[in-house]
Write an enzyme that holds these catalytic residues in place. Structure first.
Site, PDB file in Angstrom:
ATOM      1  N   GLU A  41       0.866  -1.171   0.000  1.00  0.00           N
ATOM      2  CA  GLU A  41       0.000   0.000   0.000  1.00  0.00           C
ATOM      3  C   GLU A  41       0.903   1.221   0.000  1.00  0.00           C
ATOM      4  OE1 GLU A  41      -2.696   2.619   3.037  1.00  0.00           O
ATOM      5  OE2 GLU A  41      -2.768   0.442   3.324  1.00  0.00           O
ATOM      6  N   ARG A  45       1.356  10.443   0.171  1.00  0.00           N
ATOM      7  CA  ARG A  45       1.741  11.487   1.124  1.00  0.00           C
ATOM      8  C   ARG A  45       2.904  12.330   0.629  1.00  0.00           C
ATOM      9  NH1 ARG A  45       1.568   7.943   6.774  1.00  0.00           N
ATOM     10  NH2 ARG A  45      -0.568   7.166   6.518  1.00  0.00           N
ATOM     11  N   LYS A 129     -10.796  -1.220   6.262  1.00  0.00           N
ATOM     12  CA  LYS A 129      -9.599  -0.898   7.024  1.00  0.00           C
ATOM     13  C   LYS A 129     -10.047  -0.330   8.376  1.00  0.00           C
ATOM     14  CE  LYS A 129      -5.668   2.326   6.898  1.00  0.00           C
ATOM     15  NZ  LYS A 129      -4.767   3.083   6.000  1.00  0.00           N
TER      16      LYS A 129
END
Length: 208
Positions: A41, A45, A129
């Site tokens: 994943e 960012r 999640k």
């Protein structure tokens, strides 16, 4: 296609990775794959995250690459265009979930409360999640959710380590965990890919 069950079954740990330098993307992904972890994943960012994602998708086809930290519909669109094969959000809003569901990839929306779990269930998804796992209540909270809502499967992420991962993985409603410990910043900066392969090898054995 939005169902993420198959994604959660790839590995007991999904590495949650932030890459600052695109030139590190391919060797890092290969190091994870060499250790037996065939999924990543990649968080959005950094300004170069989409470039790194595209490099992994193109040059390391043996690893299932997804985009994390999806906050907006535009990010979801850009991630899929760059080659993301699944999408992960830290939380969810009706607009964001709707936009992700419109794309032809598995979706793992972030939830932290029972109400959010129920809202995602209403949209037809039962894999989610759980974030931030530690601060939001940890294994005890997930165990409690499993009583009234046993059919939802979670990937808890946030504050999880090699030592604490088994506490989550032993729960019947936890399919895998997300963790950043597989790719320590110091190892990436030093380009110590052997260290990352070793950490991946340890993680691949969890839950067995």
């Amino acid at each position: 296609m939005a169902d993420a069950s198959a994604v959660l079954n790839v590995s007991p740990v999904i590495p949650v990775v932030t890459i600052d330098e695109p030139q590190d993307a391919v060797p890092l992904a290969r190091a994870l794959a060499d250790g037996g972890v065939k999924i990543i994943e990649l968080t959005l960012r950094t300004e170069s995250a989409l470039t790194s994602l595209k490099l992994i998708a193109t040059e390391v086809p043996e690893i299932l690459v997804g985009a994390g930290t999806i906050l907006t519909p535009a990010q979801a669109d850009a991630a899929v265009a760059a080659g993301a094969r699944f999408l992960v959000s830290p939380g969810v809003t009706p607009a964001l979930l709707s936009s992700m569901l419109a794309l032809d990839v598995p979706v793992l929306p972030g939830v932290a409360t029972v109400g959010e779990v129920m809202a995602v269930l209403e949209q037809g998804l039962d894999t989610m999640k759980f974030f931030p796992a530690g601060p939001a209540g940890g294994p005890g909270y997930l165990s409690a959710i499993g009583a009234p809502i046993p059919h939802v499967r979670f990937c808890p992420t946030g504050g999880i380590s090699l030592a604490t991962a088994p506490d989550y993985l032993k729960l019947p409603n936890v399919a895998c965990v997300g963790g950043s410990w597989l790719t320590p910043a110091a190892a990436v900066a030093a380009k110590d890919w052997a260290r990352i392969t070793a950490l991946a090898s340890e993680a691949a054995l969890l839950g067995r």
